[in-house]
Design a protein around this motif. Structure first.
Motif, short mmCIF file in Angstrom:
data_model
loop_
_atom_site.label_atom_id
_atom_site.label_comp_id
_atom_site.label_asym_id
_atom_site.label_seq_id
_atom_site.Cartn_x
_atom_site.Cartn_y
_atom_site.Cartn_z
N ASP A 1 0.80 -1.23 0.00
CA ASP A 1 0.00 0.00 0.00
C ASP A 1 0.83 1.28 0.00
O ASP A 1 0.37 2.33 0.42
CB ASP A 1 -1.00 0.02 1.17
N VAL A 2 2.09 1.21 -0.44
CA VAL A 2 2.93 2.40 -0.63
C VAL A 2 3.37 2.37 -2.10
O VAL A 2 4.54 2.33 -2.42
CB VAL A 2 4.13 2.42 0.34
N ASP A 3 2.37 2.35 -2.96
CA ASP A 3 2.57 2.18 -4.39
C ASP A 3 3.13 3.46 -5.01
O ASP A 3 2.67 4.56 -4.72
CB ASP A 3 1.22 1.86 -5.02
N VAL A 4 4.15 3.31 -5.85
CA VAL A 4 4.66 4.43 -6.65
C VAL A 4 4.71 4.01 -8.11
O VAL A 4 4.96 2.84 -8.43
CB VAL A 4 6.06 4.92 -6.18
N SER A 5 4.46 4.96 -8.98
CA SER A 5 4.56 4.76 -10.42
C SER A 5 5.08 6.08 -11.00
O SER A 5 4.31 7.00 -11.24
CB SER A 5 3.19 4.39 -10.99
N ARG A 6 6.39 6.16 -11.16
CA ARG A 6 7.04 7.42 -11.50
C ARG A 6 8.09 7.23 -12.59
O ARG A 6 8.70 6.18 -12.69
CB ARG A 6 7.77 7.99 -10.28
N ASP A 7 8.30 8.30 -13.35
CA ASP A 7 9.41 8.38 -14.30
C ASP A 7 10.38 9.42 -13.76
O ASP A 7 10.03 10.60 -13.63
CB ASP A 7 8.93 8.79 -15.69
N TYR A 8 11.61 8.98 -13.43
CA TYR A 8 12.64 9.85 -12.86
C TYR A 8 13.62 10.32 -13.93
O TYR A 8 13.93 9.59 -14.87
CB TYR A 8 13.43 9.10 -11.79
N TYR A 9 14.11 11.54 -13.74
CA TYR A 9 15.09 12.15 -14.64
C TYR A 9 16.17 12.84 -13.81
O TYR A 9 15.90 13.35 -12.72
CB TYR A 9 14.44 13.22 -15.52
N ILE A 10 17.38 12.87 -14.36
CA ILE A 10 18.41 13.75 -13.82
C ILE A 10 18.34 15.00 -14.68
O ILE A 10 18.36 14.94 -15.90
CB ILE A 10 19.80 13.09 -13.90
N ALA A 11 18.22 16.15 -14.00
CA ALA A 11 18.08 17.44 -14.70
C ALA A 11 19.10 18.42 -14.14
O ALA A 11 19.64 18.23 -13.05
CB ALA A 11 16.67 17.98 -14.51
N SER A 12 19.36 19.48 -14.90
CA SER A 12 20.26 20.53 -14.43
C SER A 12 19.66 21.88 -14.80
O SER A 12 18.82 21.99 -15.69
CB SER A 12 21.65 20.38 -15.03
N ASN A 13 20.13 22.91 -14.09
CA ASN A 13 19.72 24.27 -14.42
C ASN A 13 20.94 25.08 -14.83
O ASN A 13 22.06 24.57 -14.87
CB ASN A 13 18.95 24.91 -13.25
N SER A 14 20.74 26.35 -15.13
CA SER A 14 21.83 27.20 -15.63
C SER A 14 22.88 27.50 -14.56
O SER A 14 23.96 27.99 -14.89
CB SER A 14 21.27 28.51 -16.19
N HIS A 15 22.60 27.19 -13.29
CA HIS A 15 23.57 27.37 -12.21
C HIS A 15 24.46 26.14 -12.03
O HIS A 15 25.31 26.12 -11.14
CB HIS A 15 22.86 27.68 -10.88
N GLY A 16 24.25 25.11 -12.83
CA GLY A 16 25.04 23.89 -12.74
C GLY A 16 24.57 22.93 -11.68
O GLY A 16 25.23 21.93 -11.40
N GLU A 17 23.41 23.19 -11.09
CA GLU A 17 22.87 22.29 -10.06
C GLU A 17 22.23 21.09 -10.74
O GLU A 17 21.50 21.24 -11.73
CB GLU A 17 21.85 23.03 -9.20
N ARG A 18 22.50 19.90 -10.20
CA ARG A 18 21.92 18.67 -10.73
C ARG A 18 20.84 18.19 -9.77
O ARG A 18 21.06 18.10 -8.57
CB ARG A 18 22.99 17.61 -10.94
N LEU A 19 19.69 17.86 -10.33
CA LEU A 19 18.51 17.51 -9.55
C LEU A 19 17.97 16.17 -9.99
O LEU A 19 18.15 15.75 -11.13
CB LEU A 19 17.42 18.57 -9.75
N TRP A 20 17.27 15.52 -9.08
CA TRP A 20 16.56 14.29 -9.40
C TRP A 20 15.09 14.63 -9.36
O TRP A 20 14.54 14.97 -8.30
CB TRP A 20 16.91 13.23 -8.38
N ILE A 21 14.44 14.61 -10.52
CA ILE A 21 13.04 15.01 -10.61
C ILE A 21 12.23 13.85 -11.19
O ILE A 21 12.77 12.94 -11.81
CB ILE A 21 12.86 16.28 -11.47
N PHE A 22 10.93 13.91 -10.97
CA PHE A 22 10.07 12.86 -11.52
C PHE A 22 8.71 13.40 -11.90
O PHE A 22 8.32 14.49 -11.48
CB PHE A 22 9.91 11.68 -10.54
N ARG A 23 8.03 12.60 -12.71
CA ARG A 23 6.62 12.81 -13.03
C ARG A 23 5.86 11.59 -12.55
O ARG A 23 6.27 10.46 -12.80
CB ARG A 23 6.40 12.95 -14.53
N GLU A 24 4.76 11.84 -11.86
CA GLU A 24 3.85 10.75 -11.52
C GLU A 24 3.24 10.26 -12.83
O GLU A 24 2.75 11.05 -13.62
CB GLU A 24 2.73 11.23 -10.59
N ARG A 25 3.27 8.98 -13.05
CA ARG A 25 2.71 8.44 -14.30
C ARG A 25 1.20 8.61 -14.35
O ARG A 25 0.62 8.69 -15.42
CB ARG A 25 3.10 6.97 -14.45
N ARG A 26 0.58 8.73 -13.19
CA ARG A 26 -0.88 8.91 -13.15
C ARG A 26 -1.28 10.37 -13.34
O ARG A 26 -2.45 10.67 -13.54
CB ARG A 26 -1.41 8.38 -11.83
#
Length: 110
Positions: free
Chosen positions: A73-98
């Protein structure tokens, strides 16, 4: 005193555990993961259709699909990406598939 150890679990929130300092994990095949996970994923604003955090984000790697947890009952359904911005920061972001129109910040790379 304790350290952290990687656990064979797809869900990022459950992929670690406390362990004695200096102990090693046998999991060496996991994809890149950020050092810092936020306590709760943070919804990102969109600007011109792109996720935005201190500037527009550029997707560098992904998607890595994580679907797990239906059995406890702790279901996840996500697409994760490594992203960066113009400051050179690297982030781990996702979209809920639902709800694919929403982007979330889940972690920061060192």
């Amino acid at each position: 005193m304790h350290g952290l150890q990687v656990v064979a679990e797809h869900r990022p929130e459950r992929a670690w555990r406390y362990a004695p300092p200096g102990s090693h994990s046998n999991d060496t095949q996991s994809p890149p993961r950020p050092l810092w996970l936020l306590p709760q994923p943070q919804k990102l604003p969109l600007r011109e259709g792109l996720p935005y955090w201190k500037g527009p984000l550029i997707l560098e790697f992904g998607p890595e699909r994580i679907e797990s947890g239906w059995w406890d009952d702790v279901d996840v359904s996500r697409d994760y990406y490594i992203a960066s911005n113009s400051h050179g920061e690297r982030l781990w972001i996702f979209r809920e598939r639902r709800a694919p129109r929403c982007w979330y910040l889940h972690g920061l790379f060192a």
